[in-house]
Design a protein around this motif. Structure first.
Motif, mmCIF file in Angstrom:
data_model
loop_
_atom_site.group_PDB
_atom_site.id
_atom_site.type_symbol
_atom_site.label_atom_id
_atom_site.label_comp_id
_atom_site.label_asym_id
_atom_site.label_seq_id
_atom_site.Cartn_x
_atom_site.Cartn_y
_atom_site.Cartn_z
ATOM 1 N N GLU A 64 0.824 -1.207 0.000
ATOM 2 C CA GLU A 64 0.000 0.000 0.000
ATOM 3 C C GLU A 64 0.865 1.268 0.000
ATOM 4 N N GLY A 65 1.887 1.241 -0.863
ATOM 5 C CA GLY A 65 2.751 2.408 -1.021
ATOM 6 C C GLY A 65 3.928 2.470 -0.079
ATOM 7 N N THR A 66 3.961 1.618 0.918
ATOM 8 C CA THR A 66 5.080 1.582 1.853
ATOM 9 C C THR A 66 6.125 0.581 1.373
ATOM 10 N N VAL A 67 7.383 1.005 1.340
ATOM 11 C CA VAL A 67 8.464 0.138 0.882
ATOM 12 C C VAL A 67 8.884 -0.795 2.023
ATOM 13 N N LEU A 68 8.749 -2.087 1.801
ATOM 14 C CA LEU A 68 9.156 -3.082 2.795
ATOM 15 C C LEU A 68 10.550 -3.618 2.528
ATOM 16 N N GLY A 69 11.006 -3.479 1.290
ATOM 17 C CA GLY A 69 12.325 -3.985 0.915
ATOM 18 C C GLY A 69 12.492 -3.906 -0.591
ATOM 19 N N VAL A 70 13.584 -4.461 -1.083
ATOM 20 C CA VAL A 70 13.865 -4.485 -2.519
ATOM 21 C C VAL A 70 14.362 -5.872 -2.889
#
Length: 280
Positions: A64-70
């Motif tokens: 939901e638009g929040t970056v958790l990782g790559v």
């Protein structure tokens, strides 16, 4: 880097020292866009010695638009992306985001079930489990285990005079001060409003229990500075010891509770089951 497979130690060291947003992974996290490179070029901020030609994807894992990782995937040098491949990578990272979200929630729920939310200490459930395990070990080794019950003196007047916000901060500071008197192996729990329990394993000789109790009494007798107020309290301590005062958790808790009640008669004292009360 949270997880990796077969990456060279030199690369891992370089990745750990680079600032956020300046490598391809960081740019993917900052912009929330997929980055594809078909070769090693000037956009690679880190290039360890001996790095073979290659390309890779950096795909942000978004919830939901929040970056958790790559997600960083290495591909052959000169690899050309395709729309189907990009769609697959988005589906994979969406699934990963769901797994991370679920695992994060499970961890929070697990923590809440064993931890007092206000102080960060163990709660009654965690304490009871630790107590039962300690008694199993103590029965086998015949090394004493001590139970301390702490009750704060004059806590209710603090709440009534300064408000519950000050009372909450006071409980947090009490937890910090008492914690400094204990060993890493000890279990310290908040089991009620201003009630605490401490499990002291491997207490040999038992006189150490009183020494720890005296340190706690001394720590809590010093004023607490909270929001411009100088708050003075104290505490009373009841103690029971396995096997002298009982051999089950129920009996030891009851004996410590009786000792605490007697200790509160003289405030600021320690009372062990079966022994006369002595002020600190």
């Amino acid at each position: 880097m949270s997880a990796q497979h077969q990456l060279h130690p030199e690369l891992l060291t370089l990745c750990s020292n680079i600032s956020f947003g300046t490598c391809l992974c960081g740019k993917a996290a900052r912009t929330k866009l997929i980055f594809h490179k078909s070769c090693v070029d000037a956009d690679h901020d880190i290039q360890p010695s001996g790095m073979a030609p290659h390309g890779h994807y950096c795909v942000p894992i978004l919830d939901e638009g929040t970056v958790l990782g790559v997600l960083n995937l290495y591909v052959k040098h000169g690899h050309a992306p395709s729309p189907l491949e990009m769609q697959l990578l988005e589906s994979v990272t969406n699934a990963m985001a769901g797994i991370i979200r679920r695992k994060t929630m499970e961890y929070k729920l697990e923590t809440m079930s064993y931890q007092d939310e206000l102080t960060g200490l163990a709660n009654r459930r965690k304490f009871n489990e630790a107590f039962e395990h300690a008694l199993i070990v103590a029965r086998r080794t015949q090394v004493p285990v001590a139970l301390m019950m702490l009750d704060l003196d004059r806590f209710k007047p603090v709440n009534d005079t300064y408000g519950h916000d000050v009372g909450d901060v006071l409980l947090q500071q009490v937890a910090q001060r008492v914690g400094k008197c204990l060993r890493d192996m000890d279990t310290f729990a908040r089991v009620g409003g201003d009630e605490f329990m401490i499990l002291l394993e491997m207490m040999h000789p038992p006189v150490v229990v009183r020494m720890i109790g005296q340190r706690i009494l001394a720590e809590l007798s010093r004023p607490f500075e909270i929001n411009g107020y100088s708050v003075c309290i104290g505490d009373s301590i009841g103690v029971s010891v396995f096997p002298d005062d009982g051999e089950t958790s129920d009996v030891l808790i009851k004996q410590a509770d009786i000792s605490l009640y007697k200790a509160k008669e003289t405030r600021g004292s320690i009372r062990q089951a079966g022994q006369p009360s002595r002020a600190a």
